[in-house]
Write a protein that holds these residues in place. Structure first.
Motif, PDB file in Angstrom:
ATOM      1  N   ASN A   1      23.819  15.114   3.053  1.00 29.12           N
ATOM      2  CA  ASN A   1      24.643  14.192   3.796  1.00 29.12           C
ATOM      3  C   ASN A   1      24.175  13.157   4.806  1.00 29.12           C
ATOM      4  O   ASN A   1      24.851  12.630   5.608  1.00 29.12           O
ATOM      5  CB  ASN A   1      26.004  14.639   4.119  1.00 29.12           C
ATOM      6  N   ARG A   2      22.889  12.996   4.435  1.00 23.69           N
ATOM      7  CA  ARG A   2      22.041  12.143   5.341  1.00 23.69           C
ATOM      8  C   ARG A   2      21.528  10.951   4.613  1.00 23.69           C
ATOM      9  O   ARG A   2      21.116  11.084   3.388  1.00 23.69           O
ATOM     10  CB  ARG A   2      21.329  12.696   6.302  1.00 23.69           C
ATOM     11  N   LEU A   3      20.987   9.837   5.351  1.00 19.74           N
ATOM     12  CA  LEU A   3      20.385   8.709   4.543  1.00 19.74           C
ATOM     13  C   LEU A   3      19.546   7.994   5.737  1.00 19.74           C
ATOM     14  O   LEU A   3      19.719   8.188   6.907  1.00 19.74           O
ATOM     15  CB  LEU A   3      21.329   7.882   3.836  1.00 19.74           C
ATOM     16  N   GLU A   4      18.755   7.270   5.102  1.00 20.74           N
ATOM     17  CA  GLU A   4      17.973   6.092   5.896  1.00 20.74           C
ATOM     18  C   GLU A   4      18.156   4.787   5.411  1.00 20.74           C
ATOM     19  O   GLU A   4      18.311   4.533   4.114  1.00 20.74           O
ATOM     20  CB  GLU A   4      16.549   6.482   5.890  1.00 20.74           C
ATOM     21  N   LEU A   5      18.544   3.970   6.287  1.00 15.40           N
ATOM     22  CA  LEU A   5      18.773   2.461   6.110  1.00 15.40           C
ATOM     23  C   LEU A   5      17.620   1.427   6.715  1.00 15.40           C
ATOM     24  O   LEU A   5      17.250   1.807   7.599  1.00 15.40           O
ATOM     25  CB  LEU A   5      20.216   2.073   6.837  1.00 15.40           C
ATOM     26  N   LEU A   6      17.422   0.694   5.721  1.00  7.72           N
ATOM     27  CA  LEU A   6      16.439  -0.167   5.923  1.00  7.72           C
ATOM     28  C   LEU A   6      17.270  -1.471   6.390  1.00  7.72           C
ATOM     29  O   LEU A   6      18.082  -2.102   5.803  1.00  7.72           O
ATOM     30  CB  LEU A   6      15.580  -0.946   4.753  1.00  7.72           C
ATOM     31  N   MET A   7      17.241  -1.936   7.768  1.00  8.58           N
ATOM     32  CA  MET A   7      17.943  -2.998   8.298  1.00  8.58           C
ATOM     33  C   MET A   7      17.216  -4.196   8.388  1.00  8.58           C
ATOM     34  O   MET A   7      15.853  -4.198   8.594  1.00  8.58           O
ATOM     35  CB  MET A   7      18.234  -2.579   9.649  1.00  8.58           C
ATOM     36  N   PHE A   8      18.026  -5.326   8.162  1.00  9.77           N
ATOM     37  CA  PHE A   8      17.092  -6.698   8.052  1.00  9.77           C
ATOM     38  C   PHE A   8      18.308  -7.841   8.542  1.00  9.77           C
ATOM     39  O   PHE A   8      19.336  -7.419   8.574  1.00  9.77           O
ATOM     40  CB  PHE A   8      16.636  -6.744   6.684  1.00  9.77           C
ATOM     41  N   ARG A   9      17.714  -8.853   8.749  1.00  7.25           N
ATOM     42  CA  ARG A   9      18.506 -10.120   9.034  1.00  7.25           C
ATOM     43  C   ARG A   9      18.417 -11.168   7.943  1.00  7.25           C
ATOM     44  O   ARG A   9      17.337 -11.261   7.232  1.00  7.25           O
ATOM     45  CB  ARG A   9      18.411 -10.783  10.168  1.00  7.25           C
ATOM     46  N   LEU A  10      19.176 -12.023   7.712  1.00  4.25           N
ATOM     47  CA  LEU A  10      19.046 -13.409   6.848  1.00  4.25           C
ATOM     48  C   LEU A  10      19.061 -14.292   7.284  1.00  4.25           C
ATOM     49  O   LEU A  10      17.800 -14.932   7.905  1.00  4.25           O
ATOM     50  CB  LEU A  10      20.374 -13.337   5.834  1.00  4.25           C
ATOM     51  N   ASN A  11      19.972 -15.130   7.983  1.00 10.14           N
ATOM     52  CA  ASN A  11      19.824 -16.293   8.863  1.00 10.14           C
ATOM     53  C   ASN A  11      20.182 -16.174  10.121  1.00 10.14           C
ATOM     54  O   ASN A  11      19.619 -17.011  10.904  1.00 10.14           O
ATOM     55  CB  ASN A  11      20.725 -17.409   7.866  1.00 10.14           C
ATOM     56  N   GLY A  12      21.079 -15.514  10.405  1.00 10.60           N
ATOM     57  CA  GLY A  12      21.761 -15.348  11.780  1.00 10.60           C
ATOM     58  C   GLY A  12      21.225 -14.108  12.591  1.00 10.60           C
ATOM     59  O   GLY A  12      20.427 -13.379  11.976  1.00 10.60           O
TER      60      GLY A  12
ATOM     61  N   ALA B   1      21.745  -3.994   5.760  1.00  8.24           N
ATOM     62  CA  ALA B   1      21.347  -2.869   5.141  1.00  8.24           C
ATOM     63  C   ALA B   1      21.386  -2.548   3.814  1.00  8.24           C
ATOM     64  O   ALA B   1      22.290  -2.725   3.262  1.00  8.24           O
ATOM     65  CB  ALA B   1      21.687  -1.752   6.373  1.00  8.24           C
ATOM     66  N   ILE B   2      20.158  -1.847   3.511  1.00  7.54           N
ATOM     67  CA  ILE B   2      20.247  -0.908   2.084  1.00  7.54           C
ATOM     68  C   ILE B   2      19.518   0.294   2.356  1.00  7.54           C
ATOM     69  O   ILE B   2      18.808   0.469   3.215  1.00  7.54           O
ATOM     70  CB  ILE B   2      19.560  -2.060   1.025  1.00  7.54           C
ATOM     71  N   ASN B   3      19.804   1.207   1.318  1.00  4.83           N
ATOM     72  CA  ASN B   3      19.167   2.476   1.433  1.00  4.83           C
ATOM     73  C   ASN B   3      17.603   2.618   0.967  1.00  4.83           C
ATOM     74  O   ASN B   3      17.299   1.923   0.400  1.00  4.83           O
ATOM     75  CB  ASN B   3      19.805   3.289   0.444  1.00  4.83           C
ATOM     76  N   VAL B   4      16.959   3.143   2.090  1.00  3.85           N
ATOM     77  CA  VAL B   4      15.517   3.096   1.950  1.00  3.85           C
ATOM     78  C   VAL B   4      15.140   3.762   0.662  1.00  3.85           C
ATOM     79  O   VAL B   4      14.180   3.227  -0.115  1.00  3.85           O
ATOM     80  CB  VAL B   4      15.009   4.055   3.059  1.00  3.85           C
ATOM     81  N   PHE B   5      15.787   4.576  -0.003  1.00  9.41           N
ATOM     82  CA  PHE B   5      15.441   5.305  -1.406  1.00  9.41           C
ATOM     83  C   PHE B   5      15.544   4.184  -2.438  1.00  9.41           C
ATOM     84  O   PHE B   5      15.411   4.589  -3.741  1.00  9.41           O
ATOM     85  CB  PHE B   5      16.212   6.493  -1.684  1.00  9.41           C
ATOM     86  N   LYS B   6      16.157   2.946  -2.108  1.00  7.94           N
ATOM     87  CA  LYS B   6      16.235   1.959  -3.334  1.00  7.94           C
ATOM     88  C   LYS B   6      15.087   0.955  -2.928  1.00  7.94           C
ATOM     89  O   LYS B   6      14.801   0.038  -3.688  1.00  7.94           O
ATOM     90  CB  LYS B   6      17.485   1.078  -2.964  1.00  7.94           C
ATOM     91  N   VAL B   7      14.262   1.272  -1.942  1.00  6.42           N
ATOM     92  CA  VAL B   7      13.168   0.115  -1.796  1.00  6.42           C
ATOM     93  C   VAL B   7      11.698   0.716  -2.054  1.00  6.42           C
ATOM     94  O   VAL B   7      11.411   2.032  -1.897  1.00  6.42           O
ATOM     95  CB  VAL B   7      13.149  -0.038  -0.159  1.00  6.42           C
ATOM     96  N   GLN B   8      11.068  -0.227  -2.750  1.00  7.99           N
ATOM     97  CA  GLN B   8       9.657   0.225  -3.234  1.00  7.99           C
ATOM     98  C   GLN B   8       8.619  -0.213  -1.934  1.00  7.99           C
ATOM     99  O   GLN B   8       7.731   0.427  -1.819  1.00  7.99           O
ATOM    100  CB  GLN B   8       9.295  -0.307  -4.555  1.00  7.99           C
ATOM    101  N   GLU B   9       8.823  -1.332  -1.524  1.00  5.08           N
ATOM    102  CA  GLU B   9       7.819  -1.913  -0.405  1.00  5.08           C
ATOM    103  C   GLU B   9       8.489  -3.094   0.228  1.00  5.08           C
ATOM    104  O   GLU B   9       9.394  -3.739  -0.401  1.00  5.08           O
ATOM    105  CB  GLU B   9       6.452  -2.272  -1.064  1.00  5.08           C
ATOM    106  N   VAL B  10       8.007  -3.709   1.384  1.00  7.51           N
ATOM    107  CA  VAL B  10       8.336  -4.654   2.017  1.00  7.51           C
ATOM    108  C   VAL B  10       7.093  -5.525   2.194  1.00  7.51           C
ATOM    109  O   VAL B  10       6.018  -4.918   2.551  1.00  7.51           O
ATOM    110  CB  VAL B  10       8.920  -4.448   3.347  1.00  7.51           C
TER     111      VAL B  10
END
Length: 334
Positions: free
Chosen positions: A43-54, A59-68
């Motif tokens: 019941n744990r997760l990791e979030l990749l946090m980011f900003r858009l314009n402001g 955030a989105i789940n790290v397990f959805k991310v391939q690379e930055v």
């Protein structure tokens, strides 16, 4: 004894950590990666946090991310969706680049050679999201993740919210974003909709557990075309409450009344892995047929299905595969 193959997960996280923590030694990186492969199922997760314009953090789940990475050379497309700024050629494939800010109704992000993209995989498709800047990765419990406030209405693009350092973090409903850019088909082919099959499914009951209203709408259209009665829950805790309520109202074993439980993996409060674990540990619910239906994909998820005791794994959203899963289950019971 069977072992979980974490190869693709290790690769994913190493790429992320190569971006964020260049000062770490390889040994340190591997220790971090190993600790993260144990998060799922607890019941744990990791979030990749980011900003858009402001200043707002998303955030989105790290397990959805391939690379930055920084934005590669961009190729424009004719007659593209307004939120798609073009395509990039990356690791042998063409990948659409989506301005995530524009896609959720905000001002577009200015892009150039120093722009940042998040390459992700959802529903067996790979796409890149243009963002303003990436912030960091945070490790959290799903019970710290809450549904969006009820006053947000039905047109928002949030699947959940959380709080960090006294600031609200908004978790994007990427399935909604992608469904608007490239709508998925919910209609079933004629060869599945045979009279014998529909007659067997008519009036049967299922429980669908998912925190995305878009996912509910897509799957419900498929299920209801088969004549199924759909019980709906927005997270694992609500799903478990519904199952226990149905069990108290049912004469005889619940698995004879409920054809299956179809659950997402990522959900606020309680994820699909923990929900399945709770079902298997409850004597009244343990014989229920559980399908993990998630936009996460790959060998890692298949291993987790076996670990927690799901009966099957389906990648979102493929109407025909969902109908075939129902068909297979009905045939098992006949």
């Amino acid at each position: 004894m069977k072992y979980i193959d974490y190869t693709e997960v290790h690769g994913l996280l190493l790429q992320l950590y190569g971006f964020f923590t260049r000062s770490l030694t390889m040994s340190d990186m591997l220790k971090n990666v190993d600790s993260r492969t144990n998060l799922v199922g607890q019941n744990r997760l990791e979030l990749l946090m980011f900003r858009l314009n402001g200043r707002q953090v998303y955030a989105i789940n790290v397990f959805k991310v391939q690379e930055v990475l920084t934005l590669p050379k961009l190729t424009l497309l004719p007659q593209r969706h307004p939120a798609v700024i073009g395509v990039v050629y990356l690791r042998g494939r063409s990948i659409p680049v989506i301005d995530l800010s524009a896609a959720i109704g905000l001002s577009p992000v200015r892009h150039g050679e120093e722009s940042t993209i998040i390459v992700s995989e959802y529903n067996s498709t790979v796409q890149a999201f243009l963002v303003g800047e990436v912030d960091r990765i945070v490790n959290m419990n799903w019970d710290e993740i809450q549904p969006p406030p009820s006053g947000a209405g039905k047109y928002h693009y949030l699947t959940a919210i959380t709080q960090l350092d006294k600031a609200i973090i908004e978790i994007i409903d990427v399935e909604k974003v992608l469904s608007e850019i490239s709508p998925l088909k919910t209609e079933l082919p004629e060869h599945i909709m045979g009279e014998d099959f529909v007659a067997k499914t008519q009036g049967r009951e299922i429980l669908m557990v998912d925190d995305s209203l878009t996912a509910h709408a897509q799957a419900r259209a498929t299920f209801e075309s088969l004549g199924l009665k759909v019980h709906q829950a927005m997270d694992g805790i609500e799903g478990l409450d519904i199952l226990r309520k149905l069990d108290s109202e049912t004469n005889g074993p619940l698995h004879e009344r409920l054809l299956m439980v179809v659950t997402d993996a990522e959900m606020p409060r309680m994820d699909g892995y923990r929900l399945t674990t709770e079902i298997r540990s409850d004597p009244s619910l343990k014989d229920l047929y559980v399908i993990l239906h998630t936009s996460l994909s790959g060998a890692f998820n298949e291993a987790m299905v076996e670990k927690v005791g799901c009966n099957a794994f389906l990648s979102k959203f493929k109407a025909e595969e969902l109908a075939n899963a129902v068909k297979n289950r009905v045939n098992e019971l006949d």
